[in-house]
Scaffold this motif. Sequence first.
Motif, PDB file in Angstrom:
ATOM      1  N   PRO B   7       0.830  -1.154   0.031  1.00 38.94           N
ATOM      2  CA  PRO B   7       0.026  -0.087  -0.219  1.00 38.94           C
ATOM      3  C   PRO B   7       0.858   1.127  -0.065  1.00 38.94           C
ATOM      4  O   PRO B   7       2.042   1.122   0.482  1.00 38.94           O
ATOM      5  CB  PRO B   7      -0.890  -0.136   1.222  1.00 38.94           C
ATOM      6  CG  PRO B   7      -0.165  -1.153   2.159  1.00 38.94           C
ATOM      7  CD  PRO B   7       0.630  -2.025   1.067  1.00 38.94           C
ATOM      8  N   THR B   8       0.369   2.420  -0.431  1.00 38.85           N
ATOM      9  CA  THR B   8       0.995   3.273  -0.755  1.00 38.85           C
ATOM     10  C   THR B   8       1.154   4.174   0.611  1.00 38.85           C
ATOM     11  O   THR B   8       2.498   4.781   1.032  1.00 38.85           O
ATOM     12  CB  THR B   8       0.365   4.461  -1.576  1.00 38.85           C
ATOM     13  OG1 THR B   8       0.085   3.940  -2.948  1.00 38.85           O
ATOM     14  CG2 THR B   8       1.296   5.708  -1.844  1.00 38.85           C
ATOM     15  N   SER B   9       0.391   4.027   1.443  1.00 37.57           N
ATOM     16  CA  SER B   9       0.534   4.854   2.942  1.00 37.57           C
ATOM     17  C   SER B   9      -0.449   4.062   3.834  1.00 37.57           C
ATOM     18  O   SER B   9      -1.532   3.631   3.440  1.00 37.57           O
ATOM     19  CB  SER B   9       0.124   6.231   2.586  1.00 37.57           C
ATOM     20  OG  SER B   9      -1.044   6.384   2.462  1.00 37.57           O
ATOM     21  N   MET B  10       0.145   4.263   4.919  1.00 38.62           N
ATOM     22  CA  MET B  10      -0.851   3.830   6.291  1.00 38.62           C
ATOM     23  C   MET B  10      -0.554   4.715   7.371  1.00 38.62           C
ATOM     24  O   MET B  10       0.490   5.592   7.460  1.00 38.62           O
ATOM     25  CB  MET B  10      -0.394   2.336   6.626  1.00 38.62           C
ATOM     26  CG  MET B  10      -0.357   1.269   5.598  1.00 38.62           C
ATOM     27  SD  MET B  10      -0.034  -0.373   6.099  1.00 38.62           S
ATOM     28  CE  MET B  10      -1.086  -0.615   7.532  1.00 38.62           C
ATOM     29  N   ASP B  11      -1.811   4.549   8.296  1.00 40.13           N
ATOM     30  CA  ASP B  11      -1.565   5.332   9.477  1.00 40.13           C
ATOM     31  C   ASP B  11      -1.526   4.524  10.487  1.00 40.13           C
ATOM     32  O   ASP B  11      -2.248   3.417  10.572  1.00 40.13           O
ATOM     33  CB  ASP B  11      -2.414   6.578   9.467  1.00 40.13           C
ATOM     34  CG  ASP B  11      -2.371   7.729   8.605  1.00 40.13           C
ATOM     35  OD1 ASP B  11      -2.771   7.778   7.673  1.00 40.13           O
ATOM     36  OD2 ASP B  11      -1.517   8.490   9.018  1.00 40.13           O
ATOM     37  N   CYS B  12      -1.034   4.887  11.683  1.00 42.44           N
ATOM     38  CA  CYS B  12      -0.931   4.005  12.956  1.00 42.44           C
ATOM     39  C   CYS B  12      -0.908   5.010  14.141  1.00 42.44           C
ATOM     40  O   CYS B  12      -0.377   5.962  14.206  1.00 42.44           O
ATOM     41  CB  CYS B  12       0.215   2.964  13.151  1.00 42.44           C
ATOM     42  SG  CYS B  12       0.321   1.996  14.569  1.00 42.44           S
ATOM     43  N   ALA B  13      -1.750   4.690  15.319  1.00 43.11           N
ATOM     44  CA  ALA B  13      -1.824   5.411  16.397  1.00 43.11           C
ATOM     45  C   ALA B  13      -0.277   4.777  17.292  1.00 43.11           C
ATOM     46  O   ALA B  13      -0.160   3.868  17.512  1.00 43.11           O
ATOM     47  CB  ALA B  13      -3.040   5.198  17.237  1.00 43.11           C
ATOM     48  N   GLU B  14       0.337   6.008  18.102  1.00 40.79           N
ATOM     49  CA  GLU B  14       1.391   5.663  18.946  1.00 40.79           C
ATOM     50  C   GLU B  14       0.915   4.626  19.857  1.00 40.79           C
ATOM     51  O   GLU B  14       0.103   4.748  20.462  1.00 40.79           O
ATOM     52  CB  GLU B  14       1.677   7.128  19.309  1.00 40.79           C
ATOM     53  CG  GLU B  14       3.160   6.840  20.092  1.00 40.79           C
ATOM     54  CD  GLU B  14       3.701   8.217  20.720  1.00 40.79           C
ATOM     55  OE1 GLU B  14       2.874   9.224  20.799  1.00 40.79           O
ATOM     56  OE2 GLU B  14       5.028   8.517  20.839  1.00 40.79           O
ATOM     57  N   HIS B  77       4.952  -1.876  19.005  1.00 39.84           N
ATOM     58  CA  HIS B  77       4.296  -0.710  19.918  1.00 39.84           C
ATOM     59  C   HIS B  77       5.074   0.550  19.044  1.00 39.84           C
ATOM     60  O   HIS B  77       6.198   0.927  19.314  1.00 39.84           O
ATOM     61  CB  HIS B  77       5.017  -0.730  21.339  1.00 39.84           C
ATOM     62  CG  HIS B  77       4.568  -1.960  21.936  1.00 39.84           C
ATOM     63  ND1 HIS B  77       3.335  -2.318  22.400  1.00 39.84           N
ATOM     64  CD2 HIS B  77       5.080  -3.220  22.345  1.00 39.84           C
ATOM     65  CE1 HIS B  77       3.147  -3.368  23.101  1.00 39.84           C
ATOM     66  NE2 HIS B  77       4.199  -4.016  23.020  1.00 39.84           N
ATOM     67  N   ALA B  78       4.301   0.919  17.913  1.00 41.41           N
ATOM     68  CA  ALA B  78       4.865   1.990  17.131  1.00 41.41           C
ATOM     69  C   ALA B  78       5.035   3.240  17.864  1.00 41.41           C
ATOM     70  O   ALA B  78       4.338   3.554  18.868  1.00 41.41           O
ATOM     71  CB  ALA B  78       3.949   2.182  16.050  1.00 41.41           C
ATOM     72  N   THR B  79       6.142   3.839  17.542  1.00 40.36           N
ATOM     73  CA  THR B  79       6.660   5.238  18.260  1.00 40.36           C
ATOM     74  C   THR B  79       6.499   6.251  17.126  1.00 40.36           C
ATOM     75  O   THR B  79       6.594   5.843  16.009  1.00 40.36           O
ATOM     76  CB  THR B  79       7.747   5.399  18.896  1.00 40.36           C
ATOM     77  OG1 THR B  79       8.969   5.228  18.065  1.00 40.36           O
ATOM     78  CG2 THR B  79       7.923   4.100  20.070  1.00 40.36           C
ATOM     79  N   LEU B  80       6.625   7.656  17.586  1.00 39.39           N
ATOM     80  CA  LEU B  80       6.688   8.477  16.411  1.00 39.39           C
ATOM     81  C   LEU B  80       8.113   8.448  15.453  1.00 39.39           C
ATOM     82  O   LEU B  80       7.782   8.719  14.415  1.00 39.39           O
ATOM     83  CB  LEU B  80       6.768  10.133  17.101  1.00 39.39           C
ATOM     84  CG  LEU B  80       5.568  10.312  17.836  1.00 39.39           C
ATOM     85  CD1 LEU B  80       5.716  11.673  18.681  1.00 39.39           C
ATOM     86  CD2 LEU B  80       4.052  10.291  17.211  1.00 39.39           C
ATOM     87  N   THR B 107       2.846   6.609   8.653  1.00 36.65           N
ATOM     88  CA  THR B 107       2.828   7.818   9.565  1.00 36.65           C
ATOM     89  C   THR B 107       2.369   7.176  10.986  1.00 36.65           C
ATOM     90  O   THR B 107       1.157   6.823  11.227  1.00 36.65           O
ATOM     91  CB  THR B 107       1.946   9.000   9.181  1.00 36.65           C
ATOM     92  OG1 THR B 107       2.408   9.096   7.882  1.00 36.65           O
ATOM     93  CG2 THR B 107       2.012  10.075  10.011  1.00 36.65           C
ATOM     94  N   VAL B 108       3.057   7.558  12.191  1.00 35.43           N
ATOM     95  CA  VAL B 108       2.646   7.118  13.359  1.00 35.43           C
ATOM     96  C   VAL B 108       2.144   8.421  14.051  1.00 35.43           C
ATOM     97  O   VAL B 108       2.866   9.403  14.206  1.00 35.43           O
ATOM     98  CB  VAL B 108       3.660   6.582  14.065  1.00 35.43           C
ATOM     99  CG1 VAL B 108       3.225   6.295  15.676  1.00 35.43           C
ATOM    100  CG2 VAL B 108       4.289   5.201  13.652  1.00 35.43           C
TER     101      VAL B 108
END
Lengths: 111, 110
Positions: B7-14, B77-80, B107-108
């Motif tokens: 996928p071109t892009s994804m978002d995830c919450a910190e 556990h994604a971080t910025l 992007t986190v």
Amino acid sequence: NAGVTQTPKFQVLKTGQSMTLQCAQDMNHNSMYWYRQDPGMGLRLIYYSASEGTTDKGEVPNGYNVSRLNKREFSLRLESAAPSQTSVYFCASRAGGGTQYFGPGTRLLVL
Amino acid sequence: DAKTTQPTSMDCAEGRAANLPCNHSTISGNEYVYWYRQIHSQGPQYIIHGLKNNETNEMASLIITEDRKSSTLILPHATLRDTAVYYCIVQRGGSEKLVFGKGTKLTVNP
């Protein structure tokens, strides 16, 4: 242990000028690579060297020459720079496995 | 070397897990799946690789389907600081060439 180092970090050239990008690795790796990355794109392989004394063309070799000076050093030369060669250049090295280790890059602007 | 689709892009919450998919339906038996990431304009950084089995290291886990036609990179556990472009690459063992696609821009968000 510095890993892969590249010089210079930034360079501005005029069309037709020449320059050499330097790369060195201190990990005793056999293989070394030069890539370029244009804005918004993935990396593309320019040239690589599987061992000291050998070099081979990659995907986009036109306009470039390389020298594997010794096991540590692999240089990339632009004989007559063109605006189309404005890019970020990355050097990498690889040991026996497939993992490549990249340098910080050289940002080149050709006017 | 097999081609990959991401996928071109994804978002995830910190603090949440980031799951990045990759399709490599034409992968051959001797081809490995590698993941690299590129933070801002730095040089790409190796994350993990695998052949058939799932793999885990201090950075991430790699889940490869049984038919090997797809895989998922998991950042538990994604971080910025994990905001980056993530590249999935299929490579023959001992091959000199890495073929980079455009990757997934993760992007986190705080």
